[in-house]
Design a protein around this motif. Structure first.
Motif, PDB file in Angstrom:
ATOM      1  N   UNK A 116       0.835  -1.209   0.000  1.00 18.91           N
ATOM      2  CA  UNK A 116       0.000   0.000   0.000  1.00 18.91           C
ATOM      3  C   UNK A 116       0.863   1.250   0.000  1.00 18.91           C
ATOM      4  N   UNK A 117       1.950   1.246   0.763  1.00 27.04           N
ATOM      5  CA  UNK A 117       2.838   2.407   0.793  1.00 27.04           C
ATOM      6  C   UNK A 117       3.569   2.574  -0.534  1.00 27.04           C
ATOM      7  N   UNK A 118       3.990   1.472  -1.136  1.00 27.13           N
ATOM      8  CA  UNK A 118       4.667   1.541  -2.427  1.00 27.13           C
ATOM      9  C   UNK A 118       3.743   2.137  -3.483  1.00 27.13           C
ATOM     10  N   UNK A 119       2.474   1.752  -3.449  1.00 30.10           N
ATOM     11  CA  UNK A 119       1.500   2.303  -4.400  1.00 30.10           C
ATOM     12  C   UNK A 119       1.302   3.792  -4.167  1.00 30.10           C
ATOM     13  N   UNK A 120       1.248   4.195  -2.904  1.00 33.23           N
ATOM     14  CA  UNK A 120       1.068   5.609  -2.586  1.00 33.23           C
ATOM     15  C   UNK A 120       2.278   6.427  -3.024  1.00 33.23           C
ATOM     16  N   UNK A 131      -4.549   6.496   0.179  1.00 32.61           N
ATOM     17  CA  UNK A 131      -4.098   6.966   1.487  1.00 32.61           C
ATOM     18  C   UNK A 131      -4.669   6.122   2.619  1.00 32.61           C
ATOM     19  N   UNK A 132      -5.946   5.784   2.546  1.00 29.44           N
ATOM     20  CA  UNK A 132      -6.623   5.110   3.663  1.00 29.44           C
ATOM     21  C   UNK A 132      -5.966   3.793   4.086  1.00 29.44           C
ATOM     22  N   UNK A 137      -2.525   1.607   9.070  1.00 22.15           N
ATOM     23  CA  UNK A 137      -1.438   0.935   9.783  1.00 22.15           C
ATOM     24  C   UNK A 137      -0.968   1.713  11.008  1.00 22.15           C
ATOM     25  N   UNK A 138      -1.411   2.983  11.134  1.00 19.84           N
ATOM     26  CA  UNK A 138      -1.129   3.870  12.268  1.00 19.84           C
ATOM     27  C   UNK A 138       0.252   4.532  12.227  1.00 19.84           C
TER      28      UNK A 138
END
Length: 452
Positions: A116-120, A131-132, A137-138
Motif C-alpha cells: 500500500x505504501x509503495x503504491x502511494x 491513502x486510507x 497501519x497507524x
C-alpha cells in the motif's frame, strides 16, 4: 510558553483535529493526523538514538589508550553500518514477523515498505483510496524499522568497549553480523515480537534486558574467551590501571548518550497520536533524565567511600548506569521512583567494578557493570516499583541471559578457533591503530611521527 501564546495556537490545533472532544476516550486526533504524529515520533526519536552511536564512539575513544583510538572509532561506525544492513536483510523479520507467541519469527529476506505504501509513493494523484490503507497501519512501515534498527546497533556498541584494545577488527565485524542478524532478533522476538515471554507478562519498556543485558552478556562471553590485555592483572590478582587517553572526550560521549537516551526511552511509547501519549512521553523524559542525575551523584559518593577519591570515569558510568536501570520502566508514576532506581544503579556500577576485576575479566570501559548489571537491576525494578510480575521479570532475565551466553559464546568460540579473535602480543604492544589500520589518531604524539 506563556498562557496568552497557548491561547493563540488553540484555533490552529483545533483545525488539525488535535483538541479532543469531551467524552472521547480514544485518539484525540483524526486518523491521518495521528498517523503523521506517530510516524514523526518514530523518526525523530530514532534519529536521537542513532546519535547515541556517536556517544559510544566518543566515550570509548576517551577510555581506551591513545594507540587504539582510531580503531575503536572505526569499530563503532562500522558496527552501526553492519547492524543496519543485517537488520534489514533478515533481523527485523526474525524479530517481528510471524512470532505469534512462539520463540522465533521468520527467516524471510528484506523488510521493505508495504504494498500500500509503495503504491502511494508511486502514485501521482494521492487519492483517499490510496491513502486510507496506509493510514490504517497507524504509522509508516519504514519509520518503525528505522526506530528499531538503532536499538540493534546499541546492543553491538556495548560489546565493542569491553573487548577493546586486543580484539581483531574483522572477526569483531563477523561477530557483530551474527549478533545483529540472528541473536538479538531472537531474544527480542520473545518479548517485543509478542513471543512466549510477552505471554508470561514480561515487561521491558525500552530494553534494559532486551538491549543492554543482551549486549552485556555478549560482551562478557567475548571478554572471557578473549582474555585480558597484557599486563592488566598481576599474578597475585592485583590490577594495573590503564588510564584512558582523553577524559574530556569520554565526558562528551556521556552527554551525547544521555541526550540520545531521550529518544531511546521516549520513542518507546510507540505513539504520539493522543494527549495520553504526549503525557506519557513527557513523564518518560523526566524520569529518564532524573535517573541519570541520581546515578552520577550516587556513583560519586560510592567511589569516595570505597576508593577515597571521586573517580571521573566511574562517575560517568554512574550516569549511564542510571539510564540503563530506568530503561525497563521509565513509565514509573513519579520521578521519585526514578531517583531510587537510578541511584541504586549508580552504586551498583561502582561496586561491580572491583568484583569483575577480582574475576580477572578485563572490561576496558566498564560496560559490564553499566549495561549487564544494571540491565538486570532495571528489569527487576519493573516488578518492584511498577506493578510488574516479578516472576515473569526473573524468568525473562534468566532465559535471555542463558540463551545469549550460549549463542554468543558459541559464536566467539568458532571465531577463536578458526580465524582467531585476538591480535598478536606484538600488535597489542604496538597498538591496533598502527597494526591494523596503519595510522594513528594522534600522529603528532607518536614516537616515529614527523614533527612540524
Amino acid at each position: 510558553m506563556k498562557i496568552s501564546k497557548n491561547l493563540a495556537v488553540l484555533p490552529a490545533l483545533a483545525a488539525l483535529g488535535v483538541v479532543a472532544t469531551s467524552g472521547v476516550a480514544q485518539a484525540a486526533v483524526e486518523t491521518e493526523t495521528a498517523f503523521v504524529f506517530n510516524t514523526f515520533s518514530f523518526l525523530i526519536h530514532g534519529a536521537l538514538v542513532m546519535w547515541m552511536a556517536a556517544g559510544f564512539a566518543m566515550l570509548e575513544a576517551g577510555l581506551v589508550r591513545t594507540k587504539n583510538t582510531a580503531t575503536i572509532c572505526l569499530k563503532n561506525i562500522a558496527l552501526y553500518a553492519m547492524a543496519c544492513i543485517m537488520y534489514y536483510l533478515v533481523g527485523y523479520n526474525l524479530m517481528y514477523t510471524g512470532v505469534d507467541g512462539g520463540f522465533i519469527g521468520t527467516f524471510s529476506l528484506f523488510y521493505d515498505p508495504s504494498a500500500a505504501e509503495a503504491a502511494l509513493i508511486a502514485a501521482t494523484d494521492k487519492t483517499a483510496a490510496l491513502v486510507d490503507p496506509v493510514v490504517g497501519n497507524k504509522y509508516a512501515v519504514m519509520s518503525d524499522w528505522f526506530f528499531q534498527v538503532v536499538f540493534v546497533a546499541t546492543a553491538a556498541s556495548v560489546v565493542s568497549g569491553t573487548v577493546a584494545e586486543r580484539m581483531k577488527l574483522w572477526p569483531f565485524m563477523v561477530f557483530t553480523m551474527v549478533l545483529t542478524a540472528v541473536i538479538y532478533p531472537i531474544t527480542g522476538s520473545w518479548a517485543w515480537g509478542q513471543g512466549w515471554l510477552a505471554g508470561l507478562g514480561f515487561k521491558d519498556f525500552a530494553g534494559s534486558t532486551l538491549v543492554h543485558s543482551v549486549g552485556g552478556w555478549a560482551a562478557l562471553t567475548g571478554a572471557i574467551l578473549l582474555g585480558p590485555r597484557k599486563g592488566k592483572f598481576n599474578a597475585d590478582g592485583s590490577v594495573n590501571p590503564f588510564p584512558g587517553s582523553n577524559l574530556p572526550l569520554a565526558t562528551l560521549g556521556t552527554f551525547i548518550l544521555w541526550f540520545g537516551w531521550f529518544g531511546f526511552n521516549g520513542g518507546s511509547q510507540l505513539a504520539l497520536g493522543s494527549a495520553a501519549d504526549a503525557v506519557s512521553i513527557a513523564n518518560v523524559y523526566a524520569n529518564t533524565n532524573i535517573a541519570a542525575c541520581a546515578g552520577i551523584v550516587a556513583a560519586m559518593m560510592a567511589s569516595q567511600v570505597l576508593f577515597k577519591k571521586v573517580d571521573l570515569s566511574m562517575s560517568l558510568n554512574g550516569a549511564l548506569a542510571g539510564l540503563v536501570a530506568i530503561t525497563a520502566g521509565p513509565d514509573v508514576p513519579t520521578p521519585l521512583y526514578a531517583i531510587i532506581i537510578g541511584g541504586v544503579g549508580g552504586v551498583l556500577a561502582v561496586v561491580a567494578v572491583p568484583i569483575i576485576d577480582k574475576l580477572k575479566i578485563d572490561d576496558v570501559v566498564g560496560a559490564l557493570s553499566v549495561h549487564l548489571v544494571n540491565g538486570i537491576w532495571g528489569t527487576l525494578c519493573v516488578g518492584i516499583f511498577d506493578g510488574g510480575d516479578i516472576v515473569a521479570q526473573i524468568t525473562g532475565i534468566v532465559a535471555i541471559g542463558a540463551f545469549t551466553v550460549v549463542a554468543t559464546g558459541a559464536t566467539w568460540a568458532v571465531l577463536k578457533y578458526t580465524v582467531g579473535i585476538r591480535v598478536t602480543e606484538e600488535e597489542e604492544f604496538q597498538g591496533q591503530d598502527k597494526a591494523e589500520l596503519g595510522m594513528e589518531a594522534y600522529p603528532e604524539f607518536g614516537t616515529g611521527s614527523a614533527r612540524l
